[in-house]
Design a protein around this motif. Structure first.
Motif, PDB file in Angstrom:
ATOM      1  N   VAL A 127     -11.956  23.213  45.367  1.00  0.00           N
ATOM      2  CA  VAL A 127     -10.994  22.541  46.245  1.00  0.00           C
ATOM      3  C   VAL A 127      -9.575  22.766  45.716  1.00  0.00           C
ATOM      4  O   VAL A 127      -8.649  23.012  46.483  1.00  0.00           O
ATOM      5  CB  VAL A 127     -11.317  21.036  46.354  1.00  0.00           C
ATOM      6  N   SER A 128      -9.428  22.750  44.414  1.00  0.00           N
ATOM      7  CA  SER A 128      -8.125  22.973  43.794  1.00  0.00           C
ATOM      8  C   SER A 128      -7.614  24.388  44.063  1.00  0.00           C
ATOM      9  O   SER A 128      -6.439  24.584  44.406  1.00  0.00           O
ATOM     10  CB  SER A 128      -8.229  22.724  42.293  1.00  0.00           C
ATOM     11  N   GLN A 129      -8.485  25.383  43.918  1.00  0.00           N
ATOM     12  CA  GLN A 129      -8.096  26.771  44.181  1.00  0.00           C
ATOM     13  C   GLN A 129      -7.732  26.973  45.649  1.00  0.00           C
ATOM     14  O   GLN A 129      -6.759  27.659  45.962  1.00  0.00           O
ATOM     15  CB  GLN A 129      -9.223  27.724  43.793  1.00  0.00           C
TER      16      GLN A 129
ATOM     17  N   ARG B  19      -6.177  16.666  48.351  1.00  0.00           N
ATOM     18  CA  ARG B  19      -6.502  15.638  49.349  1.00  0.00           C
ATOM     19  C   ARG B  19      -6.500  16.225  50.758  1.00  0.00           C
ATOM     20  O   ARG B  19      -7.396  15.948  51.558  1.00  0.00           O
ATOM     21  CB  ARG B  19      -5.507  14.492  49.243  1.00  0.00           C
ATOM     22  N   THR B  20      -5.499  17.038  51.053  1.00  0.00           N
ATOM     23  CA  THR B  20      -5.417  17.666  52.372  1.00  0.00           C
ATOM     24  C   THR B  20      -6.580  18.635  52.580  1.00  0.00           C
ATOM     25  O   THR B  20      -7.165  18.693  53.661  1.00  0.00           O
ATOM     26  CB  THR B  20      -4.074  18.389  52.544  1.00  0.00           C
ATOM     27  N   VAL B  21      -6.934  19.383  51.538  1.00  0.00           N
ATOM     28  CA  VAL B  21      -8.071  20.303  51.628  1.00  0.00           C
ATOM     29  C   VAL B  21      -9.350  19.512  51.908  1.00  0.00           C
ATOM     30  O   VAL B  21     -10.158  19.886  52.753  1.00  0.00           O
ATOM     31  CB  VAL B  21      -8.207  21.158  50.351  1.00  0.00           C
ATOM     32  N   ARG B  22      -9.532  18.400  51.223  1.00  0.00           N
ATOM     33  CA  ARG B  22     -10.720  17.558  51.454  1.00  0.00           C
ATOM     34  C   ARG B  22     -10.739  17.009  52.876  1.00  0.00           C
ATOM     35  O   ARG B  22     -11.800  16.894  53.490  1.00  0.00           O
ATOM     36  CB  ARG B  22     -10.798  16.441  50.429  1.00  0.00           C
ATOM     37  N   ARG B  23      -9.584  16.696  53.422  1.00  0.00           N
ATOM     38  CA  ARG B  23      -9.509  16.237  54.826  1.00  0.00           C
ATOM     39  C   ARG B  23      -9.917  17.368  55.776  1.00  0.00           C
ATOM     40  O   ARG B  23     -10.614  17.133  56.768  1.00  0.00           O
ATOM     41  CB  ARG B  23      -8.098  15.766  55.156  1.00  0.00           C
TER      42      ARG B  23
END
Length: 67
Positions: free
Chosen positions: A19-21, A31-35
């Motif tokens: 998710v960080s990459q 957080r936006t990627v997780r959304r």
């Protein structure tokens, strides 16, 4: 080596990104990627308890051809 897109995208990325990459490539927070994952905008693969984002979905969202 880097693509010539607005965002710097490593050419030699693996097929799965953390998710960080993914956030770094998309210039977004984790957080936006997780959304985006929750809404289905990014495809994921689960390995054990860890969630990875597919390279192709990240590049598609970034508007960069997979190659």
């Amino acid at each position: 080596m880097w693509n010539e897109d607005v965002r710097a995208v490593p050419v030699k990325m693996g097929r799965l990104l953390t998710v960080s990459q993914a956030g770094a490539v998309l210039d977004m927070s984790e957080r936006t990627v997780r959304r985006l994952i929750a809404t289905g905008a990014l495809a994921t693969a689960k390995v054990g308890r860890r969630v990875f984002v597919t390279r192709s979905s990240v590049l598609a969202l970034a508007g960069v051809g997979v190659g």
